[in-house]
Design an enzyme around this catalytic site. Structure first.
Site, PDB file in Angstrom:
ATOM      1  N   GLY A 205       0.822  -1.212   0.000  1.00  0.00           N
ATOM      2  CA  GLY A 205       0.000   0.000   0.000  1.00  0.00           C
ATOM      3  C   GLY A 205       0.844   1.244   0.000  1.00  0.00           C
ATOM      4  N   ASN A 206       0.204   2.380   0.163  1.00  0.00           N
ATOM      5  CA  ASN A 206       0.932   3.649   0.240  1.00  0.00           C
ATOM      6  C   ASN A 206       0.356   4.511   1.361  1.00  0.00           C
ATOM      7  OD1 ASN A 206      -1.165   5.542  -0.913  1.00  0.00           O
ATOM      8  ND2 ASN A 206      -0.988   4.061  -2.587  1.00  0.00           N
ATOM      9  N   ARG A 207       1.009   5.639   1.623  1.00  0.00           N
ATOM     10  CA  ARG A 207       0.661   6.432   2.799  1.00  0.00           C
ATOM     11  C   ARG A 207      -0.472   7.431   2.584  1.00  0.00           C
ATOM     12  NH1 ARG A 207       4.869   6.108   6.596  1.00  0.00           N
ATOM     13  NH2 ARG A 207       6.798   5.350   5.672  1.00  0.00           N
ATOM     14  N   SER A 208      -1.067   7.453   1.418  1.00  0.00           N
ATOM     15  CA  SER A 208      -2.073   8.482   1.150  1.00  0.00           C
ATOM     16  C   SER A 208      -3.233   8.402   2.151  1.00  0.00           C
ATOM     17  CB  SER A 208      -2.615   8.307  -0.269  1.00  0.00           C
ATOM     18  OG  SER A 208      -3.643   9.233  -0.487  1.00  0.00           O
TER      19      SER A 208
END
Ligand code: CTP
Length: 404
Positions: A205-208
């Protein structure tokens, strides 16, 4: 939204803590500006802990950031609680001899005050004249109410309940946003970050957080549009009055967006995972099965923005490009390339890594179309989102004019 909470020096100052907490829990970025007298009634650590931001009453702190005006300029709302007779008189006279005064004078945001004082002071002709002046200028005055005052006395002068002040302050903001350039249009905004499963319990995933997309959805709603927010793993609550479609993976986001490709405006603010895991395991992978140096094989995900831009449509398609490129010209060139590659109508170049200090701007964007920069906005996410939505509305109006 960025809210400045001003506190003046009355015993009701302790109640400001409840309002700050309510605003922070509702997701607002709260900056507290107490007067020197207020700090004799309530401690700075309390205000800092509750607001999650540094607190100063000093005009000469952080001069390099021009904070005595920056706070006011970047505020979306200023609420003063309690507002003493003295502070009310100063606001009416336009005095700026402390940080609260300069902040209020330097702001164009709606101002809401909650007076609190003894009955005699409230009924005094001077105070009443000042209150009339503020009301004529469109400042929202909440209370005071009748009730027990600080001493044995009771009467009119007690501050309205903090939760009522907060409610009045928030509705002052929505009333202020009168123009509705997206009335009778449909807008779909994607927000958050997609997750790609590795097995039933793990993902890439990513931090958005989704905060920018959520702010855009709220701004489009305030501009009169019927809004659908396609949220991928949002860390922030969806705004009221917006249809929320929750997705997790890029494939789900793609399906949700393509199903709504006929909307008048499509905004791809989501951070889409460029790759998914090839061969997702049906069962949790154990260390035994994975071994000491496992490798994941990734497969390229479809480019949703590019696909949306290719659809037969009458809509405005907006993409985002978060870039760290420090050089202005190179940054814009990158944006122009991305716009052309994606085939979108507008691209919002998000300058990540910009100064995010106390009282300073926290987001800066430039909006590009095929001819170059059409908008440049900085400030809180709320005000930047409004600027983007205004630009989108202009573009939609121009496109609709061109069509027969
Ligand atoms: N985007 C998309 N589908 C993808 C990847 C990105 O729709 N598979 C969208 C994003 O929502 C955003 C825009 O494309 O609106 C730009 O995203 P970005 O990650 O900057 O673009 P990339 O094409 O991945 O470019 P880069 O190689 O610079 O990361």
């Amino acid at each position: 939204m960025r809210v400045v909470v001003g506190i003046s020096g009355g015993i009701a100052a302790y109640k400001a803590a409840l309002a700050i907490r309510e605003l922070v829990l509702a997701g607002h970025d709260v900056h507290v500006v107490p007067t020197a007298a207020a700090l004799r009634f309530i401690g700075r650590p309390t205000l800092e802990a509750l607001s999650r931001n540094p607190v100063s009453d000093e005009v000469f702190d952080d001069v390099a950031a021009v904070r005595h005006v920056a706070l006011g300029q970047s505020a979306d709302l200023i609420v003063v609680l309690p507002a003493t007779a003295n502070t009310i008189a100063k606001i009416a006279a336009g005095l700026a001899d402390d940080l609260l005064g300069t902040t209020i004078l330097a702001s164009r945001a709606p101002l809401v005050i909650a007076p609190a004082m003894h009955t005699e002071m409230w009924e005094q002709a001077a105070t009443q004249a000042n209150i009339r002046t503020l009301a004529e200028r469109g400042i929202t005055i909440v209370g005071p109410v009748a009730g027990q005052l600080t001493g044995d006395d009771s009467g009119v002068g007690r501050m309205a309940e903090p939760t009522d002040v907060v409610a009045a302050a928030l509705s002052a903001v929505s009333d202020a946003s009168a123009p509705r350039p997206l009335a009778s249009t449909t807008v779909v905004v994607s927000a958050g970050g997609t997750r790609e499963p590795i097995d039933p319990v793990r993902f890439l995933g990513n931090r958005s957080s989704g905060a920018m997309g959520v702010a855009l959805a709220a701004a489009a709603r305030d501009a009169g549009a019927a809004v659908t927010l396609v949220g991928a793993n949002l860390h922030v609550p969806a705004p009221a009055g917006v249809e929320l479609v929750e997705v997790e993976t890029t494939a789900q986001l793609r399906d949700a967006m393509l199903a709504r490709a006929g909307a008048d405006v499509i905004v791809m603010a989501a951070a889409v995972a460029d790759y998914r895991v090839d061969g997702v395991a049906d069962e949790k992978r154990t260390k035994e099965a994975w071994g000491e140096a496992p490798t994941l094989t990734l497969a390229l995900n479809p480019d949703i923005l590019h696909e949306l831009a290719q659809q037969p449509r009458a809509s405005v398609v907006v993409g985002f490009g978060a870039e760290t490129e420090p050089d202005d010209a190179a940054l814009l060139q990158r944006g122009r390339d991305k716009l052309a590659r994606k085939g979108a109508d507008l691209l919002v170049v998000n300058r990540v890594g910009h100064d995010a200090g106390f009282g300073a701007v926290d987001t800066r964007v430039q909006v590009l179309d095929a001819d170059g920069v059409v908008a440049d906005a900085s400030g809180s996410k709320t005000s930047v989102a409004r600027a983007i939505i205004d630009t989108v509305a202009l573009r939609l109006a121009a496109q609709q004019k061109e069509q027969p």
